[in-house]
Design a protein around this motif. Structure first.
Motif, PDB file in Angstrom:
ATOM      1  N   VAL A 105      -6.307  24.680   6.603  1.00  0.00           N
ATOM      2  CA  VAL A 105      -5.707  23.484   6.011  1.00  0.00           C
ATOM      3  C   VAL A 105      -4.264  23.798   5.643  1.00  0.00           C
ATOM      4  O   VAL A 105      -3.992  24.779   4.946  1.00  0.00           O
ATOM      5  CB  VAL A 105      -6.480  23.019   4.755  1.00  0.00           C
ATOM      6  CG1 VAL A 105      -5.799  21.807   4.142  1.00  0.00           C
ATOM      7  CG2 VAL A 105      -7.924  22.692   5.118  1.00  0.00           C
ATOM      8  N   PHE A 106      -3.316  22.973   6.130  1.00  0.00           N
ATOM      9  CA  PHE A 106      -1.897  23.176   5.852  1.00  0.00           C
ATOM     10  C   PHE A 106      -1.464  22.263   4.708  1.00  0.00           C
ATOM     11  O   PHE A 106      -1.528  21.038   4.834  1.00  0.00           O
ATOM     12  CB  PHE A 106      -1.049  22.861   7.093  1.00  0.00           C
ATOM     13  CG  PHE A 106      -1.339  23.735   8.280  1.00  0.00           C
ATOM     14  CD1 PHE A 106      -0.789  24.998   8.376  1.00  0.00           C
ATOM     15  CD2 PHE A 106      -2.163  23.296   9.317  1.00  0.00           C
ATOM     16  CE1 PHE A 106      -1.052  25.799   9.468  1.00  0.00           C
ATOM     17  CE2 PHE A 106      -2.429  24.075  10.408  1.00  0.00           C
ATOM     18  CZ  PHE A 106      -1.866  25.341  10.491  1.00  0.00           C
ATOM     19  N   ASP A 107      -1.036  22.849   3.607  1.00  0.00           N
ATOM     20  CA  ASP A 107      -0.452  22.042   2.533  1.00  0.00           C
ATOM     21  C   ASP A 107       0.976  21.633   2.881  1.00  0.00           C
ATOM     22  O   ASP A 107       1.448  20.571   2.500  1.00  0.00           O
ATOM     23  CB  ASP A 107      -0.450  22.830   1.213  1.00  0.00           C
ATOM     24  CG  ASP A 107      -1.857  23.013   0.660  1.00  0.00           C
ATOM     25  OD1 ASP A 107      -2.692  22.105   0.885  1.00  0.00           O
ATOM     26  OD2 ASP A 107      -2.124  24.048   0.048  1.00  0.00           O
ATOM     27  N   SER A 108       1.670  22.521   3.603  1.00  0.00           N
ATOM     28  CA  SER A 108       3.034  22.249   4.039  1.00  0.00           C
ATOM     29  C   SER A 108       3.295  22.993   5.338  1.00  0.00           C
ATOM     30  O   SER A 108       2.898  24.155   5.482  1.00  0.00           O
ATOM     31  CB  SER A 108       4.039  22.706   2.968  1.00  0.00           C
ATOM     32  OG  SER A 108       5.368  22.509   3.401  1.00  0.00           O
ATOM     33  N   LEU A 109       3.905  22.320   6.300  1.00  0.00           N
ATOM     34  CA  LEU A 109       4.174  22.942   7.587  1.00  0.00           C
ATOM     35  C   LEU A 109       5.507  22.442   8.120  1.00  0.00           C
ATOM     36  O   LEU A 109       5.668  21.258   8.416  1.00  0.00           O
ATOM     37  CB  LEU A 109       3.058  22.613   8.583  1.00  0.00           C
ATOM     38  CG  LEU A 109       3.160  23.231   9.983  1.00  0.00           C
ATOM     39  CD1 LEU A 109       3.152  24.747   9.908  1.00  0.00           C
ATOM     40  CD2 LEU A 109       2.019  22.731  10.867  1.00  0.00           C
ATOM     41  N   ASN A 110       6.471  23.346   8.256  1.00  0.00           N
ATOM     42  CA  ASN A 110       7.779  22.995   8.789  1.00  0.00           C
ATOM     43  C   ASN A 110       7.653  22.643  10.277  1.00  0.00           C
ATOM     44  O   ASN A 110       7.111  23.432  11.059  1.00  0.00           O
ATOM     45  CB  ASN A 110       8.743  24.172   8.609  1.00  0.00           C
ATOM     46  CG  ASN A 110      10.123  23.866   9.123  1.00  0.00           C
ATOM     47  OD1 ASN A 110      10.380  23.971  10.320  1.00  0.00           O
ATOM     48  ND2 ASN A 110      11.025  23.512   8.235  1.00  0.00           N
ATOM     49  N   PRO A 111       8.135  21.476  10.709  1.00  0.00           N
ATOM     50  CA  PRO A 111       7.969  21.061  12.109  1.00  0.00           C
ATOM     51  C   PRO A 111       8.590  22.020  13.120  1.00  0.00           C
ATOM     52  O   PRO A 111       8.029  22.241  14.196  1.00  0.00           O
ATOM     53  CB  PRO A 111       8.649  19.690  12.149  1.00  0.00           C
ATOM     54  CG  PRO A 111       8.586  19.194  10.748  1.00  0.00           C
ATOM     55  CD  PRO A 111       8.744  20.418   9.890  1.00  0.00           C
ATOM     56  N   LEU A 112       9.762  22.595  12.791  1.00  0.00           N
ATOM     57  CA  LEU A 112      10.396  23.543  13.709  1.00  0.00           C
ATOM     58  C   LEU A 112       9.535  24.787  13.860  1.00  0.00           C
ATOM     59  O   LEU A 112       9.313  25.276  14.979  1.00  0.00           O
ATOM     60  CB  LEU A 112      11.788  23.915  13.196  1.00  0.00           C
ATOM     61  CG  LEU A 112      12.540  24.984  14.001  1.00  0.00           C
ATOM     62  CD1 LEU A 112      12.734  24.526  15.441  1.00  0.00           C
ATOM     63  CD2 LEU A 112      13.885  25.305  13.343  1.00  0.00           C
ATOM     64  N   TYR A 113       9.027  25.286  12.745  1.00  0.00           N
ATOM     65  CA  TYR A 113       8.139  26.453  12.795  1.00  0.00           C
ATOM     66  C   TYR A 113       6.875  26.118  13.578  1.00  0.00           C
ATOM     67  O   TYR A 113       6.408  26.915  14.402  1.00  0.00           O
ATOM     68  CB  TYR A 113       7.782  26.893  11.386  1.00  0.00           C
ATOM     69  CG  TYR A 113       6.812  28.046  11.330  1.00  0.00           C
ATOM     70  CD1 TYR A 113       7.244  29.361  11.505  1.00  0.00           C
ATOM     71  CD2 TYR A 113       5.451  27.828  11.108  1.00  0.00           C
ATOM     72  CE1 TYR A 113       6.347  30.421  11.465  1.00  0.00           C
ATOM     73  CE2 TYR A 113       4.550  28.873  11.074  1.00  0.00           C
ATOM     74  CZ  TYR A 113       5.005  30.176  11.243  1.00  0.00           C
ATOM     75  OH  TYR A 113       4.111  31.227  11.204  1.00  0.00           O
ATOM     76  N   ALA A 114       6.310  24.927  13.326  1.00  0.00           N
ATOM     77  CA  ALA A 114       5.101  24.512  14.036  1.00  0.00           C
ATOM     78  C   ALA A 114       5.345  24.442  15.539  1.00  0.00           C
ATOM     79  O   ALA A 114       4.486  24.834  16.339  1.00  0.00           O
ATOM     80  CB  ALA A 114       4.635  23.162  13.516  1.00  0.00           C
ATOM     81  N   SER A 115       6.520  23.959  15.938  1.00  0.00           N
ATOM     82  CA  SER A 115       6.861  23.850  17.348  1.00  0.00           C
ATOM     83  C   SER A 115       6.891  25.221  18.020  1.00  0.00           C
ATOM     84  O   SER A 115       6.256  25.439  19.060  1.00  0.00           O
ATOM     85  CB  SER A 115       8.220  23.160  17.495  1.00  0.00           C
ATOM     86  OG  SER A 115       8.695  23.260  18.824  1.00  0.00           O
ATOM     87  N   LEU A 116       7.628  26.151  17.418  1.00  0.00           N
ATOM     88  CA  LEU A 116       7.780  27.473  18.016  1.00  0.00           C
ATOM     89  C   LEU A 116       6.507  28.305  17.921  1.00  0.00           C
ATOM     90  O   LEU A 116       6.093  28.941  18.893  1.00  0.00           O
ATOM     91  CB  LEU A 116       8.940  28.210  17.347  1.00  0.00           C
ATOM     92  CG  LEU A 116      10.325  27.588  17.552  1.00  0.00           C
ATOM     93  CD1 LEU A 116      11.363  28.311  16.708  1.00  0.00           C
ATOM     94  CD2 LEU A 116      10.714  27.623  19.023  1.00  0.00           C
ATOM     95  N   MET A 117       5.881  28.304  16.752  1.00  0.00           N
ATOM     96  CA  MET A 117       4.674  29.110  16.579  1.00  0.00           C
ATOM     97  C   MET A 117       3.496  28.499  17.335  1.00  0.00           C
ATOM     98  O   MET A 117       2.718  29.218  17.966  1.00  0.00           O
ATOM     99  CB  MET A 117       4.330  29.233  15.092  1.00  0.00           C
ATOM    100  CG  MET A 117       3.102  30.101  14.814  1.00  0.00           C
ATOM    101  SD  MET A 117       3.218  31.760  15.537  1.00  0.00           S
ATOM    102  CE  MET A 117       4.501  32.471  14.520  1.00  0.00           C
ATOM    103  N   GLY A 118       3.356  27.172  17.282  1.00  0.00           N
ATOM    104  CA  GLY A 118       2.273  26.529  18.027  1.00  0.00           C
ATOM    105  C   GLY A 118       2.402  26.761  19.519  1.00  0.00           C
ATOM    106  O   GLY A 118       1.425  27.095  20.192  1.00  0.00           O
ATOM    107  N   GLY A 119       3.619  26.600  20.056  1.00  0.00           N
ATOM    108  CA  GLY A 119       3.837  26.851  21.473  1.00  0.00           C
ATOM    109  C   GLY A 119       3.565  28.291  21.850  1.00  0.00           C
ATOM    110  O   GLY A 119       2.978  28.578  22.903  1.00  0.00           O
ATOM    111  N   SER A 120       3.973  29.219  20.987  1.00  0.00           N
ATOM    112  CA  SER A 120       3.743  30.638  21.251  1.00  0.00           C
ATOM    113  C   SER A 120       2.264  30.981  21.228  1.00  0.00           C
ATOM    114  O   SER A 120       1.769  31.738  22.074  1.00  0.00           O
ATOM    115  CB  SER A 120       4.493  31.496  20.220  1.00  0.00           C
ATOM    116  OG  SER A 120       5.890  31.297  20.327  1.00  0.00           O
ATOM    117  N   LEU A 121       1.537  30.429  20.265  1.00  0.00           N
ATOM    118  CA  LEU A 121       0.096  30.682  20.183  1.00  0.00           C
ATOM    119  C   LEU A 121      -0.632  30.157  21.416  1.00  0.00           C
ATOM    120  O   LEU A 121      -1.506  30.837  21.972  1.00  0.00           O
ATOM    121  CB  LEU A 121      -0.477  30.033  18.923  1.00  0.00           C
ATOM    122  CG  LEU A 121      -0.152  30.712  17.597  1.00  0.00           C
ATOM    123  CD1 LEU A 121      -0.523  29.797  16.425  1.00  0.00           C
ATOM    124  CD2 LEU A 121      -0.883  32.046  17.477  1.00  0.00           C
TER     125      LEU A 121
END
Length: 205
Positions: A105-121
């Motif tokens: 569960v994410f209380d807060s998630l920076n969209p830029l971080y989500a973009s790079l980390m999600g794509g990398s994962l």
């Protein structure tokens, strides 16, 4: 992914099982990042994200359903072993993407971080699956089929379809989220391009 790009030395069965679980869990975690941040990627996963945002149905349901028509082409192009592995991988990603939303569960998630980390994962998960003769199906198989049948360049076909998916995203997502989605797609493809090369890794079931 073309058949000649697949390595040839066998893995042990338990190694394939472990790779299947680890690879799909990585992809499912990346999907959770994207879902939380309202992002998307290309191929059938991108279609599933679009339909999720447009209809409210969960990603896992759409991802499983969208891939069903592509198994026929997978059998013709890659054979039964590859197709069955791909079916299991898609089913696991569909399941894990549903469960991960309950586990994390994410209380807060920076969209830029989500973009790079999600794509990398997602890229790392796909890389693990590629190395064990498995894929996540979809557009890549269609592109390879069209290339073999009609001489259309597979890379251009996939690029064109992914471009249409990103353009369609403007209908359901803000422009900044589409831009971040493109950035995430770059991260994903760099992971694969830099690591999935003939001769760099040997081993396949």
């Amino acid at each position: 992914m073309d058949p000649q790009d697949l390595p040839t030395d066998p893995h042990r069965p338990y190694e394939d099982v472990m790779a299947m679980l680890v690879g799909t869990l990585f992809v499912a975690l990346g999907v959770s990042f994207y879902t939380q941040a309202l992002l998307l990627t290309g191929s059938t996963a991108g279609m599933a994200f679009l339909l999720q945002y447009a209809t409210g149905w969960r990603f896992g349901v759409w991802f499983f359903l969208i891939n069903l028509p592509f198994y026929y082409l997978a059998v013709k192009r890659m054979g039964w072993s590859f197709t069955l592995r791909t079916f299991v991988a898609i089913a696991l990603v569909s399941l894990f993407s549903e469960l991960t939303g309950k586990w994390v569960v994410f209380d807060s998630l920076n969209p830029l971080y989500a973009s790079l980390m999600g794509g990398s994962l997602i890229g790392i998960g796909m890389l693990v699956l590629f190395r064990h003769r498995t894929s996540l199906g979809g557009i890549n198989i269609l592109a390879l089929y069209l290339q073999a049948r009609y001489g259309l360049r597979a890379g251009y076909v996939q690029l064109g379809i992914d471009g249409v998916i990103m353009l369609a995203a403007f209908l359901v997502l803000p422009a900044d989220r589409v831009g971040l989605s493109v950035l995430g797609a770059v991260a994903l493809n760099l992971i694969i391009a830099l690591n999935h090369k003939p001769g760099r890794y040997m081993g396949v079931s």
